[in-house]
Design an enzyme around this catalytic site. Sequence first.
Site, PDB file in Angstrom:
ATOM      1  N   ASP A  88      76.449   5.037 -31.883  1.00 49.13           N
ATOM      2  CA  ASP A  88      75.476   4.420 -32.792  1.00 49.13           C
ATOM      3  C   ASP A  88      75.893   4.680 -34.230  1.00 49.13           C
ATOM      4  O   ASP A  88      76.483   5.718 -34.543  1.00 49.13           O
ATOM      5  CB  ASP A  88      74.057   4.922 -32.519  1.00 49.13           C
ATOM      6  CG  ASP A  88      73.913   6.423 -32.571  1.00 49.13           C
ATOM      7  OD1 ASP A  88      73.500   6.949 -33.630  1.00 49.13           O
ATOM      8  OD2 ASP A  88      74.187   7.096 -31.561  1.00 49.13           O
ATOM      9  N   GLU A 179      61.619  10.851 -35.022  1.00 48.62           N
ATOM     10  CA  GLU A 179      62.147  12.211 -35.094  1.00 48.62           C
ATOM     11  C   GLU A 179      61.284  13.154 -35.917  1.00 48.62           C
ATOM     12  O   GLU A 179      61.285  14.359 -35.707  1.00 48.62           O
ATOM     13  CB  GLU A 179      63.550  12.189 -35.717  1.00 48.62           C
ATOM     14  CG  GLU A 179      64.510  11.230 -35.063  1.00 48.62           C
ATOM     15  CD  GLU A 179      65.793  11.099 -35.874  1.00 48.62           C
ATOM     16  OE1 GLU A 179      66.134  12.045 -36.602  1.00 48.62           O
ATOM     17  OE2 GLU A 179      66.434  10.037 -35.777  1.00 48.62           O
TER      18      GLU A 179
END
Length: 283
Positions: A88, A179
């Site tokens: 990613d 996150e």
Amino acid sequence: MASKNYRRKPIAKRKSNTTSKWIFYLISFVLFLFVAIGIYKFRDGFLYYLGFKTDKNIETLSKEERKLADIRIYEVLHKHDEKAIGFDVSEYQSEIDWEQTYHIDESFELSFVFIRATAGKNKVDSRFKENWKASKERELIRGAYHYYRPNENSIEQAENFIKTVKLQKGDLPPVLDIEKLPKSQSIDNLKVGLRRWLKKVEKHYKVKPIIYSGESYYSDFLKEEFSEYPLWIANYNFWRNDLESDWQFWQFTEKAQIQGIEGMVDLNIFNGDKNKLLLKCIR
């Protein structure tokens, strides 16, 4: 004699107290040292648990750290060589030479890529457009993700992603990257916002989004309410070598090196082979 005995007792007591203090300081120092070494040794997982992200173009590894990272990466990939492997990227990787991103360690084929598209209610990744187009030309299975900011309006964040990302047949479902813990709202309100984002995005693309998070974050805050969503879990534990059965993707390192990409890169394993991965794509 009595007066002499009286003077000796305090002296003996002071020596005893001094010795005890030194022992206490020594034990405290040793314990501090062990804790410090432990935190340093497992700092990646510790910092990730707290929600910190690394700028991979700035961070560098020593030769020994690079060697250890490469050994672990090879061992994990070798153990899962029948599974699809991907990576990613975001603007942090700068310009990518996509024509070189075919393999890692010259042995393992790279089949898919997740690309950051948006963050919060108004941020668009400065390299999303070029990365999105180039990854398609490179014939990678591609997916786009949104970095969720807990303290910003969830509907506006969903609209930012929808406005930016035009998914096509063969693309992976949209991804919600969560996150951070909220600063100005409760965990319950955070969950309400996440649910709103997921529902709006699912309604638009007609496919259930994937949730990306750290394993501890997901287990502690999300698992009970969001277990119906496919999971992309980050866990950099040096001793973990396998995916859990409910993990669709496992991000097992942020320290990979891929030809054509500057700096370090996150590496991911799909819980199945490339043909199975294609079945998860939009049709």
